[in-house]
Design an enzyme around this catalytic site. Sequence first.
Site, PDB file in Angstrom:
ATOM      1  N   CYS A   1       0.865  -1.184   0.000  1.00 35.46           N
ATOM      2  CA  CYS A   1       0.000   0.000   0.000  1.00 35.46           C
ATOM      3  C   CYS A   1       0.896   1.226   0.000  1.00 35.46           C
ATOM      4  O   CYS A   1       2.094   1.128   0.226  1.00 35.46           O
ATOM      5  CB  CYS A   1      -0.850   0.053   1.269  1.00 35.46           C
TER       6      CYS A   1
ATOM      7  N   ARG B   1       1.099   1.772  -5.932  1.00 37.10           N
ATOM      8  CA  ARG B   1       1.311   0.770  -4.884  1.00 37.10           C
ATOM      9  C   ARG B   1      -0.008   0.119  -4.447  1.00 37.10           C
ATOM     10  O   ARG B   1      -0.006  -0.839  -3.664  1.00 37.10           O
ATOM     11  CB  ARG B   1       1.958   1.409  -3.660  1.00 37.10           C
TER      12      ARG B   1
ATOM     13  N   TRP C   1      -3.938  -1.600  -1.184  1.00 39.44           N
ATOM     14  CA  TRP C   1      -3.955  -2.826  -1.990  1.00 39.44           C
ATOM     15  C   TRP C   1      -4.334  -3.910  -1.000  1.00 39.44           C
ATOM     16  O   TRP C   1      -3.546  -4.299  -0.146  1.00 39.44           O
ATOM     17  CB  TRP C   1      -2.563  -3.071  -2.578  1.00 39.44           C
TER      18      TRP C   1
ATOM     19  N   ASN D   1       0.991  -0.397   5.987  1.00 39.95           N
ATOM     20  CA  ASN D   1       1.395  -1.135   4.795  1.00 39.95           C
ATOM     21  C   ASN D   1       2.023  -2.412   5.315  1.00 39.95           C
ATOM     22  O   ASN D   1       2.837  -2.353   6.230  1.00 39.95           O
ATOM     23  CB  ASN D   1       2.413  -0.287   4.007  1.00 39.95           C
ATOM     24  N   GLY D   2       1.651  -3.568   4.752  1.00 37.16           N
ATOM     25  CA  GLY D   2       2.282  -4.818   5.181  1.00 37.16           C
ATOM     26  C   GLY D   2       1.275  -5.789   5.759  1.00 37.16           C
ATOM     27  O   GLY D   2       0.064  -5.657   5.558  1.00 37.16           O
TER      28      GLY D   2
ATOM     29  N   GLU E   1       8.858 -20.665 -18.541  1.00 37.80           N
ATOM     30  CA  GLU E   1       8.705 -19.293 -18.051  1.00 37.80           C
ATOM     31  C   GLU E   1       9.867 -18.410 -18.538  1.00 37.80           C
ATOM     32  O   GLU E   1       9.653 -17.278 -18.966  1.00 37.80           O
ATOM     33  CB  GLU E   1       8.619 -19.303 -16.513  1.00 37.80           C
TER      34      GLU E   1
ATOM     35  N   LYS F   1       9.510 -15.085 -20.869  1.00 36.28           N
ATOM     36  CA  LYS F   1      10.048 -13.773 -20.463  1.00 36.28           C
ATOM     37  C   LYS F   1      10.885 -13.196 -21.587  1.00 36.28           C
ATOM     38  O   LYS F   1      10.817 -12.015 -21.881  1.00 36.28           O
ATOM     39  CB  LYS F   1      10.913 -13.885 -19.194  1.00 36.28           C
TER      40      LYS F   1
ATOM     41  N   GLU G   1       8.445 -12.284 -24.843  1.00 39.90           N
ATOM     42  CA  GLU G   1       7.397 -11.259 -24.727  1.00 39.90           C
ATOM     43  C   GLU G   1       7.943  -9.851 -24.589  1.00 39.90           C
ATOM     44  O   GLU G   1       7.302  -8.895 -25.016  1.00 39.90           O
ATOM     45  CB  GLU G   1       6.420 -11.578 -23.585  1.00 39.90           C
TER      46      GLU G   1
ATOM     47  N   HIS H   1      13.689 -34.795 -31.586  1.00 40.67           N
ATOM     48  CA  HIS H   1      12.532 -35.194 -32.396  1.00 40.67           C
ATOM     49  C   HIS H   1      12.094 -34.101 -33.366  1.00 40.67           C
ATOM     50  O   HIS H   1      10.975 -34.134 -33.868  1.00 40.67           O
ATOM     51  CB  HIS H   1      11.366 -35.596 -31.483  1.00 40.67           C
TER      52      HIS H   1
ATOM     53  N   LYS I   1      -1.958  -6.112 -19.552  1.00 50.47           N
ATOM     54  CA  LYS I   1      -1.710  -6.708 -18.235  1.00 50.47           C
ATOM     55  C   LYS I   1      -2.802  -7.698 -17.860  1.00 50.47           C
ATOM     56  O   LYS I   1      -2.556  -8.708 -17.222  1.00 50.47           O
ATOM     57  CB  LYS I   1      -1.606  -5.594 -17.189  1.00 50.47           C
TER      58      LYS I   1
HETATM   59  C1  F6R Z   1       3.460 -13.150 -18.914  1.00 48.95           C
HETATM   60  C2  F6R Z   1       2.160 -12.843 -18.342  1.00 48.95           C
HETATM   61  C3  F6R Z   1       0.977 -13.546 -18.881  1.00 48.95           C
HETATM   62  C4  F6R Z   1      -0.016 -13.872 -17.747  1.00 48.95           C
HETATM   63  C5  F6R Z   1      -1.307 -14.450 -18.341  1.00 48.95           C
HETATM   64  C6  F6R Z   1      -2.286 -14.820 -17.261  1.00 48.95           C
HETATM   65  O1  F6R Z   1       4.470 -12.395 -18.320  1.00 48.95           O
HETATM   66  O2  F6R Z   1       2.049 -12.013 -17.474  1.00 48.95           O
HETATM   67  O3  F6R Z   1       1.333 -14.701 -19.568  1.00 48.95           O
HETATM   68  O4  F6R Z   1       0.578 -14.771 -16.870  1.00 48.95           O
HETATM   69  O5  F6R Z   1      -1.900 -13.510 -19.193  1.00 48.95           O
HETATM   70  O6  F6R Z   1      -2.661 -13.704 -16.520  1.00 48.95           O
HETATM   71  P1  F6R Z   1      -3.309 -13.844 -15.103  1.00 48.95           P
HETATM   72  O7  F6R Z   1      -2.271 -14.425 -14.200  1.00 48.95           O
HETATM   73  O8  F6R Z   1      -3.674 -12.443 -14.713  1.00 48.95           O
HETATM   74  O9  F6R Z   1      -4.492 -14.738 -15.223  1.00 48.95           O
END
Ligand code: F6R
Length: 610
Positions: A2, A27, A75, A101-102, A483, A487, A490, A506, A605
Amino acid sequence: MCGILGYTGDRQASDILLNGLAKLEYRGYDSAGVAVLNNGEIKIAKNKGRLKVLEEKIKSGQEVPGTCGIGHTRWATHGEPSDVNAHPLWSDDMSVVAVHNGIVENYREIKNELAEHGYKFYSQTDTEAAVKLIDFYYKQEKNPLKAIIKAIHKIEGSYCFVLLFKDFPGEVWGARKDLPLIAGQGKGESFLASDVSAILQDTRQVYYLDNMEIVQLKKGVVRFFDTEGYAKHKELSEVTWDMNAAEKGGFEHFMMKEIHEQARAVKDTFGSVYHSGKINLEDLGLADENIKDVSQIYIIACGSAYHAGAVAQYVIEDLAKIPVRIELASEFRYRNMPLDKNALAIIISQSGETADTLAAMRRAKDNGIKTLAIVNVVGSTIAREADSVFYTMAGPEIAVATTKAYSAQLIACYALAIQFAKVRGVIDDAEVARLITEIQALPEKIDEILDEKEVLEELAYKFVNARNAFYLGRNIDYAVAMEGSLKMKEISYLHSEAIAAGEMKHGPISLIEKGMLVAGIMTQKNLYQKIASNMLEARSRGGFLLIIATRGCEALKDEANFIFNIPETDEHFAASLAVIPLQLLGYYVAVARKLDVDKPRNLAKSVTVE
Ligand code: F6R
């Protein structure tokens, strides 16, 4: 996570608080509030929703006059976003009012003890327990410093408080443990804030509070105390960052800031279910009898959350000996597979709003399957509709590419794996204790890896013009490879593929060209030699071998082009460490390519469309 703020001086506190909170909204933004101390009375205004709702409610501050106050942007962690749970929170006679916060980990115990002294509670927050604990000691001591000291000796967790005491006009108090708090010094005024961005327009003269320090603000005077009550001298620093850098905590991008917040996210997420030496999942609807009844587990998610689930599949199956299926939500929602009514569906989502994940969860529910959501955003749709929720404590994630939420998801899954293994009699108490100790050591090891990040920055420049990359692993290391590869692609737009190492021969091997990045993840001892053989196949076709390996792994030490060692840990939890250099590599390649790291093209996001 927060945003918190305090001010005392000659100007209207609400102006300073509203301006400062606007800078702290990154935050947290599910609720906001202020409290102003004026003529021996504390007036509070707070509500669910963004800061602008509060601003309208208090008529840009006119409704809360006074020159000494505190503010908060929330948050949610304990208790959904609501007017009641919004901060500030107060003691019954308004002697003590605080923002926080915390996480107060032992808030239940504190509440129970205070209830015996007649205290009643109106919110679902952990903060209210802390405020009333401070009030309890304040009634005995009649002294804010002594009351705060007694309370912080009792409170477990990570926290940062900013407080007003009704009987101490013109004073703001604060204390911190493990979370940031800075004090600002102006001419005839002083400030407290979660970070410098909130006060930069008013002063550049700041003090950085150390852990377990207490601070007292008076107009233009800032004093510090240790937990014995002795005054402390601290050096004033001059902030040289511009506003943009300040919001990112001095990092160039939110992604890098969030990468550095992972140790805290891991600690807080584990702390949320670990109390008094035990993992307790009863609040998640997973009492021992429910755990015993589960016949199998479906893990359902998208993207990185799916990759966290892929790690969890290996960990839960190996530790708890329960069959686990990991399902892509976008596939699961349309597949006609026979579903087992005694299964538990674990839905993983940072945002809690991903359309495919939500639809998949609804499908599981429609089939009579119990759902447990691992979610970061409190009050999100998935959190509201799931039968129960395990909130990750990553705090708001701003960068589109997830880092700290992924790390927190892993920890949530480890806690489930250990508890399932224990309740089902697969591991004994000694093994549970050993595994918990390993999890508790992860934050420090994550920070140890981050201390070596510069070597990856140098390496990244080698791949500025690269077109393709492979990430190889087996078992948990394959899940980490997925993963790491995501990273990279993307944010740097470098095409990369994760391959279960045994599959390379294969087909994919035909793509290997001279100088192509082939990253191998090696954290599982029994598979070192197997991956080493696959990596050598890549090398003999010209691949550049990058090895991410647990310290002590000798395989490929003479053949690899670059080895990055990570600290030793129990192998079940190695993903939490191996992913860090891979996040860093993706980040540094994107920076080297001068790309918009925090907002990669074509991505959002929260993916609320199918
Ligand atoms: C990659 C990333 C996406 C999310 C995916 C699911 O860095 O952020 O692949 O992991 O869109 O999103 P959530 O977790 O919000 O359901």
